[in-house]
Design a protein around this motif. Structure first.
Motif, PDB file in Angstrom:
ATOM      1  N   PRO A  67      72.254  40.146 -30.452  1.00  0.00           N
ATOM      2  CA  PRO A  67      71.128  40.839 -29.886  1.00  0.00           C
ATOM      3  C   PRO A  67      70.752  42.199 -30.639  1.00  0.00           C
ATOM      4  CG  PRO A  67      72.754  41.102 -28.373  1.00  0.00           C
ATOM      5  CD  PRO A  67      73.365  40.076 -29.459  1.00  0.00           C
ATOM      6  N   VAL A  68      69.603  42.489 -30.748  1.00  0.00           N
ATOM      7  CA  VAL A  68      69.179  43.525 -31.772  1.00  0.00           C
ATOM      8  C   VAL A  68      68.259  44.372 -30.568  1.00  0.00           C
ATOM      9  CG1 VAL A  68      67.793  44.363 -33.540  1.00  0.00           C
ATOM     10  CG2 VAL A  68      69.174  42.287 -33.578  1.00  0.00           C
ATOM     11  N   ARG A  69      68.213  45.652 -30.679  1.00  0.00           N
ATOM     12  CA  ARG A  69      67.491  46.347 -29.636  1.00  0.00           C
ATOM     13  C   ARG A  69      67.350  47.863 -30.572  1.00  0.00           C
ATOM     14  NH1 ARG A  69      67.751  47.164 -23.640  1.00  0.00           N
ATOM     15  NH2 ARG A  69      65.697  45.964 -23.698  1.00  0.00           N
ATOM     16  N   VAL A  70      66.253  48.581 -30.831  1.00  0.00           N
ATOM     17  CA  VAL A  70      66.194  49.935 -31.441  1.00  0.00           C
ATOM     18  C   VAL A  70      65.485  50.971 -30.437  1.00  0.00           C
ATOM     19  CG1 VAL A  70      65.795  48.863 -33.639  1.00  0.00           C
ATOM     20  CG2 VAL A  70      63.791  49.479 -32.355  1.00  0.00           C
ATOM     21  N   GLU A  71      65.846  51.973 -30.855  1.00  0.00           N
ATOM     22  CA  GLU A  71      65.356  53.127 -29.973  1.00  0.00           C
ATOM     23  C   GLU A  71      64.821  53.968 -30.890  1.00  0.00           C
ATOM     24  OE1 GLU A  71      67.425  55.499 -26.735  1.00  0.00           O
ATOM     25  OE2 GLU A  71      67.576  56.642 -28.679  1.00  0.00           O
ATOM     26  N   VAL A  72      63.491  54.337 -30.787  1.00  0.00           N
ATOM     27  CA  VAL A  72      62.436  55.233 -31.561  1.00  0.00           C
ATOM     28  C   VAL A  72      62.287  56.695 -31.180  1.00  0.00           C
ATOM     29  CG1 VAL A  72      60.667  55.121 -32.981  1.00  0.00           C
ATOM     30  CG2 VAL A  72      61.573  53.003 -32.572  1.00  0.00           C
ATOM     31  N   THR A  73      62.388  57.520 -31.936  1.00  0.00           N
ATOM     32  CA  THR A  73      61.867  58.675 -31.343  1.00  0.00           C
ATOM     33  C   THR A  73      60.708  59.331 -32.329  1.00  0.00           C
ATOM     34  OG1 THR A  73      64.231  59.621 -30.893  1.00  0.00           O
ATOM     35  CG2 THR A  73      62.422  61.282 -31.143  1.00  0.00           C
ATOM     36  N   PHE A  74      59.652  59.655 -31.283  1.00  0.00           N
ATOM     37  CA  PHE A  74      58.271  59.936 -32.020  1.00  0.00           C
ATOM     38  C   PHE A  74      58.072  61.601 -31.777  1.00  0.00           C
ATOM     39  CE2 PHE A  74      58.015  55.619 -30.622  1.00  0.00           C
ATOM     40  CZ  PHE A  74      56.998  55.072 -31.876  1.00  0.00           C
ATOM     41  N   ASP A  75      57.532  62.290 -32.617  1.00  0.00           N
ATOM     42  CA  ASP A  75      57.237  63.385 -32.631  1.00  0.00           C
ATOM     43  C   ASP A  75      55.696  63.497 -32.727  1.00  0.00           C
ATOM     44  OD1 ASP A  75      56.676  66.157 -32.315  1.00  0.00           O
ATOM     45  OD2 ASP A  75      57.826  66.727 -33.987  1.00  0.00           O
ATOM     46  N   GLY A  76      54.854  63.340 -31.694  1.00  0.00           N
ATOM     47  CA  GLY A  76      53.190  63.270 -31.948  1.00  0.00           C
ATOM     48  C   GLY A  76      53.254  61.586 -32.193  1.00  0.00           C
ATOM     49  N   ASP A  77      52.558  61.714 -33.374  1.00  0.00           N
ATOM     50  CA  ASP A  77      52.383  60.042 -34.121  1.00  0.00           C
ATOM     51  C   ASP A  77      53.389  59.838 -34.900  1.00  0.00           C
ATOM     52  OD1 ASP A  77      50.280  59.484 -32.148  1.00  0.00           O
ATOM     53  OD2 ASP A  77      48.839  60.087 -33.791  1.00  0.00           O
ATOM     54  N   ILE A  79      57.434  58.784 -36.408  1.00  0.00           N
ATOM     55  CA  ILE A  79      58.672  58.320 -36.228  1.00  0.00           C
ATOM     56  C   ILE A  79      59.294  59.371 -36.815  1.00  0.00           C
ATOM     57  CG2 ILE A  79      60.125  56.408 -36.489  1.00  0.00           C
ATOM     58  CD1 ILE A  79      57.796  54.683 -36.857  1.00  0.00           C
ATOM     59  N   THR A  80      60.343  60.151 -35.963  1.00  0.00           N
ATOM     60  CA  THR A  80      61.310  61.075 -36.798  1.00  0.00           C
ATOM     61  C   THR A  80      62.502  60.564 -36.705  1.00  0.00           C
ATOM     62  OG1 THR A  80      61.642  61.880 -34.329  1.00  0.00           O
ATOM     63  CG2 THR A  80      59.852  62.858 -35.814  1.00  0.00           C
ATOM     64  N   SER A  81      62.748  59.326 -35.703  1.00  0.00           N
ATOM     65  CA  SER A  81      64.312  58.743 -35.928  1.00  0.00           C
ATOM     66  C   SER A  81      64.270  57.502 -35.341  1.00  0.00           C
ATOM     67  CB  SER A  81      65.364  59.600 -35.463  1.00  0.00           C
ATOM     68  OG  SER A  81      65.380  59.604 -33.949  1.00  0.00           O
ATOM     69  N   VAL A  82      65.169  56.542 -35.853  1.00  0.00           N
ATOM     70  CA  VAL A  82      65.320  55.307 -35.195  1.00  0.00           C
ATOM     71  C   VAL A  82      66.783  55.051 -34.946  1.00  0.00           C
ATOM     72  CG1 VAL A  82      64.980  52.779 -35.614  1.00  0.00           C
ATOM     73  CG2 VAL A  82      63.252  54.157 -36.570  1.00  0.00           C
ATOM     74  N   ARG A  83      67.368  54.680 -34.056  1.00  0.00           N
ATOM     75  CA  ARG A  83      68.653  54.532 -33.589  1.00  0.00           C
ATOM     76  C   ARG A  83      68.830  52.895 -33.075  1.00  0.00           C
ATOM     77  NH1 ARG A  83      72.412  55.959 -29.176  1.00  0.00           N
ATOM     78  NH2 ARG A  83      70.566  56.089 -27.896  1.00  0.00           N
ATOM     79  N   MET A  84      69.780  52.240 -33.555  1.00  0.00           N
ATOM     80  CA  MET A  84      70.384  50.797 -33.223  1.00  0.00           C
ATOM     81  C   MET A  84      70.959  51.192 -31.986  1.00  0.00           C
ATOM     82  SD  MET A  84      68.952  48.702 -35.217  1.00  0.00           S
ATOM     83  CE  MET A  84      70.085  47.022 -35.283  1.00  0.00           C
ATOM     84  N   LEU A 100      67.136  49.733 -43.165  1.00  0.00           N
ATOM     85  CA  LEU A 100      66.196  49.728 -42.672  1.00  0.00           C
ATOM     86  C   LEU A 100      65.408  50.779 -41.813  1.00  0.00           C
ATOM     87  CD1 LEU A 100      67.652  46.308 -40.715  1.00  0.00           C
ATOM     88  CD2 LEU A 100      65.616  46.348 -42.114  1.00  0.00           C
ATOM     89  N   ILE A 101      66.453  51.723 -41.349  1.00  0.00           N
ATOM     90  CA  ILE A 101      65.996  52.940 -40.655  1.00  0.00           C
ATOM     91  C   ILE A 101      65.174  53.851 -41.720  1.00  0.00           C
ATOM     92  CG2 ILE A 101      66.728  55.156 -39.658  1.00  0.00           C
ATOM     93  CD1 ILE A 101      68.870  53.489 -38.382  1.00  0.00           C
ATOM     94  N   GLU A 102      65.810  53.797 -43.086  1.00  0.00           N
ATOM     95  CA  GLU A 102      65.255  54.792 -44.136  1.00  0.00           C
ATOM     96  C   GLU A 102      63.691  54.239 -44.382  1.00  0.00           C
ATOM     97  OE1 GLU A 102      64.377  57.766 -46.720  1.00  0.00           O
ATOM     98  OE2 GLU A 102      66.069  57.472 -45.345  1.00  0.00           O
ATOM     99  N   GLU A 103      63.751  52.815 -44.417  1.00  0.00           N
ATOM    100  CA  GLU A 103      62.362  52.417 -44.967  1.00  0.00           C
ATOM    101  C   GLU A 103      61.154  52.349 -43.717  1.00  0.00           C
ATOM    102  OE1 GLU A 103      61.765  48.396 -46.731  1.00  0.00           O
ATOM    103  OE2 GLU A 103      63.791  48.454 -47.617  1.00  0.00           O
ATOM    104  N   THR A 104      61.730  52.379 -42.358  1.00  0.00           N
ATOM    105  CA  THR A 104      61.082  52.790 -41.157  1.00  0.00           C
ATOM    106  C   THR A 104      60.379  54.125 -41.330  1.00  0.00           C
ATOM    107  OG1 THR A 104      62.116  51.201 -40.111  1.00  0.00           O
ATOM    108  CG2 THR A 104      60.729  52.903 -38.789  1.00  0.00           C
ATOM    109  N   LEU A 105      61.311  55.041 -41.652  1.00  0.00           N
ATOM    110  CA  LEU A 105      60.816  56.507 -41.588  1.00  0.00           C
ATOM    111  C   LEU A 105      59.799  56.749 -42.776  1.00  0.00           C
ATOM    112  CD1 LEU A 105      64.215  58.134 -40.690  1.00  0.00           C
ATOM    113  CD2 LEU A 105      62.268  58.047 -39.259  1.00  0.00           C
ATOM    114  N   GLN A 108      56.408  54.569 -41.683  1.00  0.00           N
ATOM    115  CA  GLN A 108      55.986  54.943 -40.365  1.00  0.00           C
ATOM    116  C   GLN A 108      55.571  53.765 -39.898  1.00  0.00           C
ATOM    117  OE1 GLN A 108      56.076  58.334 -38.909  1.00  0.00           O
ATOM    118  NE2 GLN A 108      57.725  58.397 -40.049  1.00  0.00           N
ATOM    119  N   SER A 109      55.943  52.626 -39.807  1.00  0.00           N
ATOM    120  CA  SER A 109      55.587  51.417 -39.233  1.00  0.00           C
ATOM    121  C   SER A 109      56.744  50.198 -39.353  1.00  0.00           C
ATOM    122  CB  SER A 109      54.322  50.905 -39.875  1.00  0.00           C
ATOM    123  OG  SER A 109      54.789  50.314 -41.042  1.00  0.00           O
ATOM    124  N   ALA A 110      56.330  49.190 -38.654  1.00  0.00           N
ATOM    125  CA  ALA A 110      57.190  48.226 -38.814  1.00  0.00           C
ATOM    126  C   ALA A 110      56.958  47.308 -39.942  1.00  0.00           C
ATOM    127  CB  ALA A 110      57.198  47.133 -37.684  1.00  0.00           C
TER     128      ALA A 110
END
Length: 140
Positions: A67-77, A79-84, A100-105, A108-110
């Motif tokens: 299984p895979v699940r992420v948690e995303v922290t937004f500051d306004g619009d 993405i400030t951090s992503v955690r597995m 993956l996290i670096e590319e997401t930051l 700013q999208s999937a």
């Protein structure tokens, strides 16, 4: 002919671990099937120092590696951090997550590249990430 028997025996002995190999199973707590089908969690907002951060968990994506699940922290619009929160226990996954996290930051999208050697985990990551982004978009 004297070498044929030892070569055969050693070849079979070398293949036994391969035949007995079983991919690692989820080592985390067992999750109910309803959790796997559950949509992304409701965003929760926390306020500190005048800025509002919203933390959203993506959906639990069941992959053949685990299984895979992420948690995303937004500051306004943004993405400030992503955690597995959940990830397969594989060396390829461990190496892929920071990328993956670096590319997401940066993106700013999937809409990010799949990490070579961790395609299944990358796909699960992107699906869970998109669910979190969609949940955030629907919340505000």
């Amino acid at each position: 002919m004297k070498r044929a028997l030892p070569v055969l025996v050693l070849s079979v002995a070398g293949l036994i671990p391969l035949w007995r190999y079983a991919p690692s199973q989820d080592t985390g707590s067992s999750s109910a099937p309803a959790e796997a089908a559950a949509p992304a969690s409701t965003p929760s907002a926390s306020s500190s120092g005048g800025t509002t951060a919203t933390v959203v968990s993506g959906s639990l994506v069941d992959t053949e590696k685990g299984p895979v699940r992420v948690e995303v922290t937004f500051d306004g619009d943004r993405i400030t951090s992503v955690r597995m929160l959940r990830q397969p226990d594989h060396p390829q996954t461990t190496a892929a997550v920071p990328q993956l996290i670096e590319e997401t930051l940066q993106a700013q999208s999937a809409d990010i590249d799949t990490v070579s050697g961790a395609t299944i985990t990358s796909d699960g990551y992107k699906e869970s990430l998109q669910a979190a982004i969609d949940a955030r978009g629907g919340a505000g």
